[in-house]
Design an enzyme around this catalytic site. Structure first.
Site, PDB file in Angstrom:
ATOM      1  N   HIS A 204       0.822  -1.212   0.000  1.00  0.00           N
ATOM      2  CA  HIS A 204       0.000   0.000   0.000  1.00  0.00           C
ATOM      3  C   HIS A 204       0.861   1.270   0.000  1.00  0.00           C
ATOM      4  CE1 HIS A 204       0.787   0.986   4.252  1.00  0.00           C
ATOM      5  NE2 HIS A 204       0.616  -0.302   4.535  1.00  0.00           N
ATOM      6  N   SER A 278       1.551   4.217  -5.063  1.00  0.00           N
ATOM      7  CA  SER A 278       2.171   5.441  -4.561  1.00  0.00           C
ATOM      8  C   SER A 278       3.525   5.153  -3.897  1.00  0.00           C
ATOM      9  CB  SER A 278       1.195   6.128  -3.598  1.00  0.00           C
ATOM     10  OG  SER A 278       1.608   7.431  -3.280  1.00  0.00           O
ATOM     11  N   ASP A 425      -5.289  12.822 -10.929  1.00  0.00           N
ATOM     12  CA  ASP A 425      -4.452  12.735  -9.732  1.00  0.00           C
ATOM     13  C   ASP A 425      -3.718  14.058  -9.524  1.00  0.00           C
ATOM     14  OD1 ASP A 425      -2.623  12.125  -7.707  1.00  0.00           O
ATOM     15  OD2 ASP A 425      -2.387  10.066  -8.393  1.00  0.00           O
ATOM     16  N   HIS A 453      -5.949   9.833  -7.192  1.00  0.00           N
ATOM     17  CA  HIS A 453      -4.954   9.030  -6.487  1.00  0.00           C
ATOM     18  C   HIS A 453      -5.580   7.829  -5.768  1.00  0.00           C
ATOM     19  CE1 HIS A 453      -0.810   8.720  -5.198  1.00  0.00           C
ATOM     20  NE2 HIS A 453      -1.185   8.535  -3.945  1.00  0.00           N
TER      21      HIS A 453
END
Length: 477
Positions: A204, A278, A425, A453
């Site tokens: 994540h 990310s 984003d 995002h």
């Protein structure tokens, strides 16, 4: 048409000027507030914990490099250790932790420079005498360095500290790791219990958790995929239900070591796909480079890659790109608050993370329990120490390493590279994905219209699950 175009340009320019002016005022005030909060927290920490923790308001770099030595405490005794003994650790500490230009810092630097010119030394120096082999060895050290203090105990490989700080949440969910004797990450695993041919590792992003994957993608994978792959979604060190050690610097090495100890080694992972979002993309690239023969495919979502101009320092350039010190857009303002202000961001964590159970209750009450709160849980369940150091040491601190990682992926890895990016984003712009493709020409980019995002996954999880399954099939074939 020409008049309308000219009017639009004037409006854009006016909006930009207003944003610049308002931002300068707002962030100048925030600079001062953060400066004052530094002393407030020192007093409160000392009153509650009988000691104040080090912060990065004063530069530790000058102290370390000027003396060539650092202070280390072992069993109540202090001693001086050569800098080379922690060279690797120090190299992984981002300079953005203690070098963040601001109005207050500039005034402080000018003041210090003037005092030095007047030969007024404000740094407290102690002399340390030790008898060694019948001789006297004189050493001096400076005690105002946050990095020196935070490295105390790291060389001695102390155990993770199980007790949360007064400003951190003490609930059972956030501290579930303290009840286990194993210092490993929280791992959500699904799939066949027996060893499969291939595995999938989900990583994540910043202030998130494994729920970003398990609440969206895992329920939407086909029965074929669930029976063919072992799926591993982790809570990164310092986030979710994973350990949140108070003495950790949350460097790249620490994050990678924990992933290896929690997934790759105990589950004997030998052939795997990586899906990362990310900040997780940086860890994914580092893992892929470390295990070039194991990685079958690399799927990156919104990778934060800003190639720095040769005239600029990569870490500082990265910090300015992801946290531009602007009030608009709001997500950029939030990133700037988190990145530039150590004590303001700690205050935000105190108000939100420590009291996350109330915020979750209010969210459920207001929405009448109509929305799932897994995103809130991921956002709330971390400590300031973890978020602050991970943000600087991973996103900013690795800025000079990403080029090397991408070169290695291009030249040494044969795995398929796929990049997804939301066109809307505002935190990590689409240009970052195209920057990656310029370094790795075989990478395939898919820009998703009207997605940002978060909604690059949330809201299109069924479609994304099918896309991932296709990537894994093609890579295996």
């Amino acid at each position: 048409m020409a008049v309308m175009g000219k009017s639009k340009s004037v409006l854009i320019l006016t909006g930009r000027v207003i944003n610049e002016a308002v931002s300068f005022i707002v962030f100048s005030v925030l600079d001062l507030i953060d400066f004052l909060l530094c002393y407030v927290y020192k007093l409160v920490d000392f009153f509650i914990e009988a000691e104040w923790k080090p912060c990065y308001c004063s530069s530790g770099k000058e102290v370390i490099t000027s003396s060539g030595k650092i202070l280390v405490s072992e069993q109540g005794e202090s001693k001086i250790v050569c800098l080379s003994s922690t060279k690797v650790q120090l190299e992984e500490i981002s300079d953005t932790l203690y070098t963040r230009p601001s109005l207050v810092s500039e005034v402080s630097n000018l003041t210090v420079t003037e005092l030095k010119r007047l030969k007024v030394d404000k740094t407290f120096v102690q002399s340390c005498e030790k008898i060694k082999k019948g001789g006297t060895v004189r050493s001096s050290f400076t005690v105002n360095s946050s990095i020196v203090e935070m490295l105390q105990g790291k060389m001695g490989r102390q155990l993770l500290h199980p007790i949360p700080r007064w400003s951190d949440c003490d609930c059972s969910f956030c501290n579930s790791w303290t009840s286990s004797c194993n210092e490993t990450l929280f791992v959500r695993a699904e799939g066949p219990k027996e060893k499969t041919r291939e595995d999938v590792l989900f990583i994540h992003g910043f202030i998130s958790s494994s729920a970003f994957w398990t609440e969206t993608l895992f329920p939407n994978f086909s029965s074929v995929a669930k029976s063919s792959y072992r799926l591993f979604a982790i809570d990164l060190l310092g986030f979710g239900r994973s350990p949140k050690p108070t003495d950790s610097l949350y460097t790249l090495r620490e994050h990678l070591d924990m992933i290896e100890r929690s997934v790759i080694e105990p589950h004997q992972v030998k052939s795997f796909h990586i899906v990362a979002h990310s900040l997780g993309c940086i860890l994914a690239l580092a893992l892929a480079v470390k295990y070039p023969g194991y990685v079958k495919s690399l799927t990156l979502l919104a990778p934060p890659y800003f190639p720095a101009p040769k005239s600029e320092q990569a870490t500082q350039y990265m910090m300015r790109r992801i946290a531009p010190r602007r009030v608009w857009p709001l997500i950029g303002f939030g990133a700037s608050m988190a990145c530039w202000y150590e004590h303001i961001s700690r205050t935000i964590c105190l108000l939100i993370c420590k009291n996350h159970r109330w915020w979750e209750f209010l969210a459920k009450l207001i929405t009448r329990n109509r929305i799932r709160t897994f995103l809130l849980e991921g956002f709330f369940c971390h400590t300031h120490n973890a978020a602050w150091h991970t943000l600087h040491n991973i996103i900013c601190g690795t800025a000079s390493k990403i080029d090397t990682y991408l070169d290695a992926v291009r030249d040494n890895l044969k795995c398929e590279v796929t990049i997804f990016h939301g066109k809307d984003d505002e935190l990590i712009p689409v240009e970052c994905s195209y920057n990656v493709k310029r370094k790795v020409p075989r990478a395939r980019i898919k820009v998703i219209e009207k997605k940002d995002h978060i909604t690059i996954v949330v809201g299109r999880q069924k479609a994304f699950a099918r896309e991932l399954e296709e990537i894994w099939r093609n890579s295996s074939g």
